[in-house]
Design a protein around this motif. Structure first.
Motif, PDB file in Angstrom:
ATOM      1  N   ALA A 297       5.476 -57.198  11.706  1.00 15.88           N
ATOM      2  CA  ALA A 297       5.396 -56.477  12.985  1.00 15.88           C
ATOM      3  C   ALA A 297       3.976 -55.982  13.231  1.00 15.88           C
ATOM      4  CB  ALA A 297       6.382 -55.308  12.980  1.00 15.88           C
ATOM      5  N   LEU A 298       3.350 -55.390  12.215  1.00 15.47           N
ATOM      6  CA  LEU A 298       1.982 -54.909  12.370  1.00 15.47           C
ATOM      7  C   LEU A 298       1.025 -56.073  12.622  1.00 15.47           C
ATOM      8  CD1 LEU A 298       1.888 -52.232   9.510  1.00 15.47           C
ATOM      9  CD2 LEU A 298       2.192 -51.843  11.962  1.00 15.47           C
ATOM     10  N   ASN A 299       1.281 -57.194  11.976  1.00 11.92           N
ATOM     11  CA  ASN A 299       0.412 -58.363  12.122  1.00 11.92           C
ATOM     12  C   ASN A 299       0.417 -58.887  13.552  1.00 11.92           C
ATOM     13  OD1 ASN A 299      -1.326 -60.340  11.034  1.00 11.92           O
ATOM     14  ND2 ASN A 299       0.367 -61.745  10.635  1.00 11.92           N
ATOM     15  N   ASP A 340       2.537 -60.508  19.914  1.00 14.23           N
ATOM     16  CA  ASP A 340       3.900 -60.398  20.442  1.00 14.23           C
ATOM     17  C   ASP A 340       4.437 -58.987  20.188  1.00 14.23           C
ATOM     18  OD1 ASP A 340       6.520 -60.719  21.248  1.00 14.23           O
ATOM     19  OD2 ASP A 340       6.808 -62.634  20.223  1.00 14.23           O
ATOM     20  N   PRO A 341       4.052 -58.008  21.014  1.00 15.38           N
ATOM     21  CA  PRO A 341       4.483 -56.621  20.789  1.00 15.38           C
ATOM     22  C   PRO A 341       5.993 -56.445  20.900  1.00 15.38           C
ATOM     23  CG  PRO A 341       3.330 -56.842  22.890  1.00 15.38           C
ATOM     24  CD  PRO A 341       3.125 -58.120  22.162  1.00 15.38           C
ATOM     25  N   ASP A 342       6.651 -57.210  21.745  1.00 16.89           N
ATOM     26  CA  ASP A 342       8.102 -57.078  21.858  1.00 16.89           C
ATOM     27  C   ASP A 342       8.779 -57.514  20.557  1.00 16.89           C
ATOM     28  OD1 ASP A 342       7.930 -56.135  24.457  1.00 16.89           O
ATOM     29  OD2 ASP A 342       8.102 -58.127  25.347  1.00 16.89           O
ATOM     30  N   ARG A 343       8.348 -58.607  20.004  1.00 16.63           N
ATOM     31  CA  ARG A 343       8.887 -59.063  18.730  1.00 16.63           C
ATOM     32  C   ARG A 343       8.565 -58.060  17.627  1.00 16.63           C
ATOM     33  NH1 ARG A 343      12.714 -60.966  15.675  1.00 16.63           N
ATOM     34  NH2 ARG A 343      12.012 -62.148  13.846  1.00 16.63           N
ATOM     35  N   ALA A 344       7.392 -57.447  17.697  1.00 16.80           N
ATOM     36  CA  ALA A 344       7.012 -56.440  16.701  1.00 16.80           C
ATOM     37  C   ALA A 344       7.989 -55.260  16.727  1.00 16.80           C
ATOM     38  CB  ALA A 344       5.578 -55.966  16.955  1.00 16.80           C
ATOM     39  N   ALA A 349      12.735 -52.439  14.255  1.00 13.21           N
ATOM     40  CA  ALA A 349      14.121 -51.983  14.371  1.00 13.21           C
ATOM     41  C   ALA A 349      14.999 -52.646  13.314  1.00 13.21           C
ATOM     42  CB  ALA A 349      14.653 -52.272  15.771  1.00 13.21           C
ATOM     43  N   GLU A 350      14.821 -53.960  13.110  1.00  5.89           N
ATOM     44  CA  GLU A 350      15.591 -54.685  12.101  1.00  5.89           C
ATOM     45  C   GLU A 350      15.346 -54.099  10.705  1.00  5.89           C
ATOM     46  OE1 GLU A 350      14.802 -58.859  12.137  1.00  5.89           O
ATOM     47  OE2 GLU A 350      15.125 -59.033  14.299  1.00  5.89           O
ATOM     48  N   ALA A 351      14.110 -53.645  10.465  1.00  4.57           N
ATOM     49  CA  ALA A 351      13.758 -53.091   9.154  1.00  4.57           C
ATOM     50  C   ALA A 351      14.242 -51.659   8.984  1.00  4.57           C
ATOM     51  CB  ALA A 351      12.243 -53.165   8.965  1.00  4.57           C
ATOM     52  N   GLY A 352      14.822 -51.075  10.024  1.00  6.55           N
ATOM     53  CA  GLY A 352      15.332 -49.713   9.915  1.00  6.55           C
ATOM     54  C   GLY A 352      14.401 -48.654  10.459  1.00  6.55           C
ATOM     55  N   TYR A 353      13.428 -49.069  11.269  1.00  5.64           N
ATOM     56  CA  TYR A 353      12.461 -48.123  11.839  1.00  5.64           C
ATOM     57  C   TYR A 353      12.400 -48.297  13.357  1.00  5.64           C
ATOM     58  CZ  TYR A 353      11.049 -47.957   6.946  1.00  5.64           C
ATOM     59  OH  TYR A 353      11.054 -47.832   5.583  1.00  5.64           O
ATOM     60  N   PRO A 354      13.535 -48.103  14.028  1.00  6.01           N
ATOM     61  CA  PRO A 354      13.534 -48.294  15.489  1.00  6.01           C
ATOM     62  C   PRO A 354      12.619 -47.313  16.205  1.00  6.01           C
ATOM     63  CG  PRO A 354      15.548 -47.211  14.755  1.00  6.01           C
ATOM     64  CD  PRO A 354      14.843 -47.672  13.519  1.00  6.01           C
ATOM     65  N   ASP A 355      12.401 -46.146  15.607  1.00  4.92           N
ATOM     66  CA  ASP A 355      11.509 -45.157  16.208  1.00  4.92           C
ATOM     67  C   ASP A 355      10.116 -45.186  15.571  1.00  4.92           C
ATOM     68  OD1 ASP A 355      13.567 -44.205  17.879  1.00  4.92           O
ATOM     69  OD2 ASP A 355      14.340 -42.956  16.244  1.00  4.92           O
ATOM     70  N   GLY A 356       9.911 -46.135  14.658  1.00  7.32           N
ATOM     71  CA  GLY A 356       8.609 -46.257  14.021  1.00  7.32           C
ATOM     72  C   GLY A 356       8.363 -45.200  12.954  1.00  7.32           C
ATOM     73  N   PHE A 357       7.120 -44.946  12.676  1.00  9.24           N
ATOM     74  CA  PHE A 357       6.695 -43.953  11.685  1.00  9.24           C
ATOM     75  C   PHE A 357       5.225 -43.673  11.923  1.00  9.24           C
ATOM     76  CE2 PHE A 357       6.667 -48.210   9.839  1.00  9.24           C
ATOM     77  CZ  PHE A 357       5.363 -48.342   9.367  1.00  9.24           C
ATOM     78  N   LYS A 358       4.650 -42.798  11.108  1.00 12.59           N
ATOM     79  CA  LYS A 358       3.226 -42.491  11.219  1.00 12.59           C
ATOM     80  C   LYS A 358       2.462 -43.148  10.071  1.00 12.59           C
ATOM     81  CE  LYS A 358       3.262 -38.089  13.734  1.00 12.59           C
ATOM     82  NZ  LYS A 358       2.820 -36.657  13.704  1.00 12.59           N
ATOM     83  N   LEU A 359       1.256 -43.619  10.392  1.00 10.32           N
ATOM     84  CA  LEU A 359       0.438 -44.331   9.408  1.00 10.32           C
ATOM     85  C   LEU A 359      -1.025 -43.931   9.578  1.00 10.32           C
ATOM     86  CD1 LEU A 359       0.030 -46.751   7.334  1.00 10.32           C
ATOM     87  CD2 LEU A 359      -0.279 -48.195   9.359  1.00 10.32           C
ATOM     88  N   ARG A 384       1.454 -48.364  20.160  1.00  9.26           N
ATOM     89  CA  ARG A 384       2.252 -48.826  21.296  1.00  9.26           C
ATOM     90  C   ARG A 384       3.575 -49.436  20.877  1.00  9.26           C
ATOM     91  NH1 ARG A 384      -2.722 -51.823  24.500  1.00  9.26           N
ATOM     92  NH2 ARG A 384      -3.902 -49.902  24.988  1.00  9.26           N
ATOM     93  N   VAL A 385       3.672 -49.944  19.637  1.00 12.45           N
ATOM     94  CA  VAL A 385       4.955 -50.508  19.187  1.00 12.45           C
ATOM     95  C   VAL A 385       5.739 -49.505  18.350  1.00 12.45           C
ATOM     96  CG1 VAL A 385       4.090 -52.872  19.267  1.00 12.45           C
ATOM     97  CG2 VAL A 385       3.966 -51.590  17.113  1.00 12.45           C
ATOM     98  N   GLY A 386       5.254 -48.277  18.243  1.00 14.22           N
ATOM     99  CA  GLY A 386       6.001 -47.224  17.585  1.00 14.22           C
ATOM    100  C   GLY A 386       5.432 -46.718  16.279  1.00 14.22           C
TER     101      GLY A 386
END
Length: 519
Positions: A297-299, A340-344, A349-359, A384-386
């Motif tokens: 997703a980050l890539n 592909d930000p939508d795919r990201a 979300a599939e990985a369990g982080y629909p709301d993202g996280f901080k990095l 922008r992708v969360g």
């Protein structure tokens, strides 16, 4: 940044103030951590190393490079014979011998204080035997067709001085009994190196009798120093100043395609990190970067074309892997990396982080051209992708140690691909970290792939070039699929000089006085 301009009068002053025809003043970017040529595999240390020291074998630069072995022969798949030049002497007049080679390859395996070891380049060396003072027999623990290439990165130091010398002895000049094209006159860490030509050097002597190698970290300051006539040549030209320098008749710009790749290294550390938290700032119990979907997703959340155009301003080409197109080991079937930000978002979300996280991502401030600016742009795309991302810019003197200890969640590295082929990165930034095997010395994220390591082992022992390249290309596919690293760009090599000088590439993106000549 305001573009610098130069008046006709100032241009005349620049030319008039240039050093004598036998002196050269070079403003360089990459800091030198030490004059000990075996301490750290850093770009700045290589610059210094190539001025004072030689390796047993040459680097492929398309031009003359000093080297100690005049010939080498493969006796059997695991035995090589190297003939040292009869005229190769140390600056104290002592001949360079096979004992110096054996001492150097043993010392380089474990230099105290190293944060970027050279040991990976001698990982296949089983034994070094002095057949006679000028003949070296090297036996490897596996067949290694790339041994001469590997050894081109390891500088040879004297046994009679180095056996009792510390890194500080090299920095003070006490141990600087060298055999390269230049001899040390003085060294002020973090400021400059002054050197004089080694008149007893066995190879073609450089044009310049005396060289002042001056560290100027700030890009605008390097440009200003050139325009003021304080230096004759600068490297890694500020992309903000590039067009104005091209338009300036009092300056010559020299640019070439480069091997150096700017990469991100996600951390594979399973422990909680202060630099990866939930949206409230609480460290996550599980490192989300361990999930391949998160790394992917980050890539794909990065618009590399936009950053190359708006931030790098034509000073780099977009990368899909560690080697650039047209080089040995580049895989034409890998890339480009889709934006592909939508795919990201879906992958997160599939990985369990629909709301993202901080990095928090880290980048050295004075080390890699435009890397902090590129990092800020990447942070915006990830946010922008969360994945709310902030960038911390750290002095390289601090950054290198903490990155090497895998303390950062997302590290930045610009890898020079110094041998010009793919196994250099496979050994040092992608191989599973193992001091005993000499792998992963700059694998700051601790990426580990059994399949990659198997392919590296296969490539190391494959004598057929076509088969070896196919193996490296398979490794590219593996690392890309696993997102072991996040490739961004390949820098162009750009120097600028006063008129009347010609600057040609040396090895990778190295900057040395031997690459500069009068037109």
């Amino acid at each position: 940044m305001k573009h610098l301009a130069i008046s006709t009068a100032l241009a005349a002053a620049l030319i008039a103030s240039a050093a004598s025809a036998q002196d050269l003043r070079f403003g360089y970017t990459d800091p030198i951590s030490s004059l000990d040529p075996q301490l750290n595999n850093h770009a700045g240390d290589h610059n210094a190393g190539q001025m004072f020291w030689a390796a047993l074998t040459p680097k492929d630069t398309g031009g003359l490079v000093p080297w100690l072995a005049e010939s080498w022969t493969l006796i059997d798949p695991q035995t090589w014979e190297f003939k040292i030049r009869d005229t190769a002497n140390w600056t104290d007049g002592t001949p360079v011998t096979a004992d110096d080679i054996a001492f150097s390859y043993e010392r380089v395996r474990d230099v105290p204080g190293s944060v970027a070891s050279f040991r990976g380049f001698v990982r296949t060396v089983e034994s070094v035997e002095a057949k006679d003072p000028k003949t070296v027999i090297i036996r490897t623990n596996v067949p290694n067709p790339l041994l001469p290439t590997n050894l081109s990165t390891v500088y040879v130091v004297s046994k009679h001085v180095g056996a009792t010398a510390t890194t500080e002895d090299y920095n003070s000049g006490k141990a600087m009994v060298s055999q390269g094209p230049y001899k040390l006159e003085s060294y002020v860490p973090g400021d400059r190196v002054v050197m004089t030509r080694n008149e007893d050097f066995w190879g073609d002597k450089p044009e310049w009798q005396r060289v002042t190698f001056r560290y100027i970290a700030n890009p605008a300051a390097r440009t200003a120093a050139l325009l003021a006539g304080d230096v004759d040549v600068i490297d890694k030209v500020s992309l903000s100043d590039l067009q104005s320098l091209r338009d300036n008749d009092a300056v010559t710009v020299h640019d070439y395609p480069g091997l150096r790749a700017l990469l991100l290294q996600p951390s594979f550390n399973p422990e909680p990190s202060e630099f990866i938290t939930d949206k409230s700032g609480k460290p996550l119990e599980v490192n989300p970067l361990l999930d391949q979907r998160v790394r992917e997703a980050l890539n794909i959340a990065i618009n590399r074309d936009l950053i190359a155009d708006r931030v790098l301003r034509g000073g780099a080409t977009v990368a899909s892997q560690w080697m650039p197109e047209g080089t040995f080991g580049y895989d034409p079937e890998t890339g480009p990396i889709a934006f592909d930000p939508d795919r990201a978002k879906a992958l997160l979300a599939e990985a369990g982080y629909p709301d993202g996280f901080k990095l928090t991502m880290h980048v050295p401030g004075e080390r890699y051209p435009m890397a902090p600016e590129a990092a800020q742009a990447i942070a915006q795309f990830w946010t922008r992708v969360g994945v709310e991302t902030q960038v911390e810019v750290v002095p390289f003197s601090v950054y290198s140690g903490r990155a090497n200890a895998n303390e950062y969640a997302m590290a930045t590295i610009a890898w020079g691909n110094g041998t010009g082929e793919g196994t250099y990165a496979m050994t040092t930034i992608l191989g599973t970290v193992s001091k005993e095997k000499g792998l992963g010395a700059s694998n700051w994220g601790r990426y580990s792939s059994a399949e990659h390591d198997r392919l590296l082992e296969a490539a190391t022992s494959e004598f057929d070039d076509a088969k070896r390249e196919a193996i490296i290309r398979d490794a590219v596919k593996v690392v890309s699929a696993e997102v072991g690293i996040i490739p961004l760009f390949h820098y162009k090599n750009i120097w600028a000089s006063r008129p009347g000088l010609k600057v040609v590439p040396w090895t990778s993106d190295r900057s040395v006085p031997m690459q500069v000549s009068s037109e």
